[in-house]
Motif scaffolding. Structure first.
Motif, short mmCIF file in Angstrom:
data_model
loop_
_atom_site.label_atom_id
_atom_site.label_comp_id
_atom_site.label_asym_id
_atom_site.label_seq_id
_atom_site.Cartn_x
_atom_site.Cartn_y
_atom_site.Cartn_z
N LYS A 24 0.87 -1.18 0.00
CA LYS A 24 0.00 0.00 0.00
C LYS A 24 0.90 1.23 0.00
N VAL A 25 0.90 1.94 -1.13
CA VAL A 25 1.78 3.08 -1.32
C VAL A 25 0.98 4.37 -1.26
N LEU A 26 1.38 5.25 -0.34
CA LEU A 26 0.75 6.56 -0.21
C LEU A 26 1.68 7.60 -0.82
N GLY A 27 1.19 8.30 -1.81
CA GLY A 27 1.92 9.43 -2.38
C GLY A 27 1.46 10.69 -1.68
N VAL A 28 2.42 11.47 -1.18
CA VAL A 28 2.09 12.71 -0.48
C VAL A 28 2.64 13.87 -1.30
N THR A 41 4.69 14.43 -11.30
CA THR A 41 5.64 13.32 -11.25
C THR A 41 5.15 12.23 -10.30
N LEU A 42 4.66 12.65 -9.16
CA LEU A 42 4.13 11.71 -8.16
C LEU A 42 2.99 10.88 -8.73
N ARG A 43 2.09 11.52 -9.45
CA ARG A 43 0.97 10.79 -10.06
C ARG A 43 1.47 9.70 -11.03
N ALA A 85 3.48 2.20 -10.01
CA ALA A 85 3.42 1.25 -8.90
C ALA A 85 2.17 0.38 -8.99
N LYS A 86 1.08 0.98 -9.40
CA LYS A 86 -0.19 0.25 -9.50
C LYS A 86 -0.20 -0.69 -10.71
N GLU A 87 0.15 -0.16 -11.87
CA GLU A 87 0.04 -0.94 -13.10
C GLU A 87 1.15 -1.97 -13.28
N LYS A 88 2.38 -1.61 -12.95
CA LYS A 88 3.51 -2.51 -13.19
C LYS A 88 3.71 -3.50 -12.04
N TYR A 89 3.50 -3.04 -10.80
CA TYR A 89 3.80 -3.88 -9.64
C TYR A 89 2.56 -4.35 -8.88
N GLY A 90 1.39 -3.88 -9.27
CA GLY A 90 0.16 -4.32 -8.62
C GLY A 90 -0.06 -3.74 -7.24
N ASP A 91 0.65 -2.67 -6.90
CA ASP A 91 0.49 -2.05 -5.59
C ASP A 91 -0.84 -1.31 -5.50
N GLN A 92 -1.32 -1.19 -4.29
CA GLN A 92 -2.47 -0.33 -4.03
C GLN A 92 -1.91 1.06 -3.79
N THR A 93 -2.55 2.08 -4.36
CA THR A 93 -2.02 3.43 -4.22
C THR A 93 -3.10 4.42 -3.82
N GLN A 94 -2.66 5.44 -3.12
CA GLN A 94 -3.51 6.58 -2.77
C GLN A 94 -2.67 7.84 -2.89
N LEU A 95 -3.32 8.95 -3.20
CA LEU A 95 -2.65 10.24 -3.25
C LEU A 95 -3.22 11.13 -2.15
N LEU A 96 -2.34 11.67 -1.33
CA LEU A 96 -2.72 12.66 -0.33
C LEU A 96 -2.13 13.98 -0.80
N ASP A 141 1.87 1.23 3.73
CA ASP A 141 3.08 0.48 4.06
C ASP A 141 4.31 1.28 3.66
N ALA A 142 4.15 2.08 2.60
CA ALA A 142 5.27 2.83 2.04
C ALA A 142 4.79 4.20 1.58
N PHE A 143 5.73 5.14 1.51
CA PHE A 143 5.41 6.51 1.15
C PHE A 143 6.31 7.00 0.03
N ILE A 144 5.72 7.78 -0.87
CA ILE A 144 6.50 8.56 -1.83
C ILE A 144 6.16 10.02 -1.51
N LEU A 145 7.14 10.75 -1.02
CA LEU A 145 6.94 12.16 -0.70
C LEU A 145 7.41 12.98 -1.89
N ALA A 146 6.59 13.92 -2.33
CA ALA A 146 6.94 14.77 -3.47
C ALA A 146 6.82 16.22 -3.07
N SER A 147 7.90 16.97 -3.32
CA SER A 147 7.94 18.37 -2.90
C SER A 147 8.74 19.18 -3.89
N PRO A 148 8.36 20.43 -4.07
CA PRO A 148 9.25 21.32 -4.81
C PRO A 148 10.44 21.67 -3.93
N ASP A 149 11.50 22.13 -4.54
CA ASP A 149 12.67 22.60 -3.80
C ASP A 149 12.38 24.01 -3.30
#
Length: 140
Positions: free
Chosen positions: A21-25, A38-40, A46-57, A93-101
């Motif tokens: 379960k991957v949460l993109g923030v 980029t996060l999207r 992650a969803k299509e290639k690896y079958g992960d469940q994903t959500q975007l916050l 279970d896992a996070f992808i954090l996306a931020s501008p510099d």
């Protein structure tokens, strides 16, 4: 076979596939930001290639009040946004954090998110995506 509460599975014959379960923030306040776009894409992979469940916050939409560790539980804050974010963090279970510099660091919005949920992050996996117009000078 016993499976941890934070993973889902699919049984294919004798094979059991665990789904992460991957949460993109998204930590940008700019509409249609490069980091959020980029996060999207990463969540879609992650969803299509690896079958992960994903959500975007998207912290632009789910606006957390400024973190204040001294707030009493009865003080007035937007508890709805905090609950939405909290539910998403607990789910992941896992996070992808996306931020501008922002001057060599993450956005204040992302830092505020991390301040709220630092205890819940123990034992979880993280990845970080940063977008910058500084041509590689970002030091995050």
């Amino acid at each position: 076979m016993q499976i941890e509460a934070n993973t889902s599975s699919t049984d294919l014959g004798n094979k059991q596939i665990l789904r992460t379960k991957v949460l993109g923030v998204a930590g940008s306040m700019r509409e249609n930001s490069h980091s959020t776009r980029t996060l999207r894409v990463l969540l879609q992979i992650a969803k299509e290639k690896y079958g992960d469940q994903t959500q975007l916050l998207d912290l632009r939409e789910t606006r957390l009040p400024l973190y204040n560790p001294t707030l009493e539980t009865n003080e007035s804050v937007d508890k709805n946004s905090i609950q939405i974010a909290s539910d998403a963090v607990k789910w992941a279970d896992a996070f992808i954090l996306a931020s501008p510099d922002y001057h060599g660091s993450m956005s204040g919005t992302m830092k505020n998110f991390l301040d709220y949920f630092w205890e819940e992050f123990a034992g979880k996996t993280f990845s970080y995506v940063c977008s910058s117009h500084e041509k590689g000078l970002t030091v995050m």
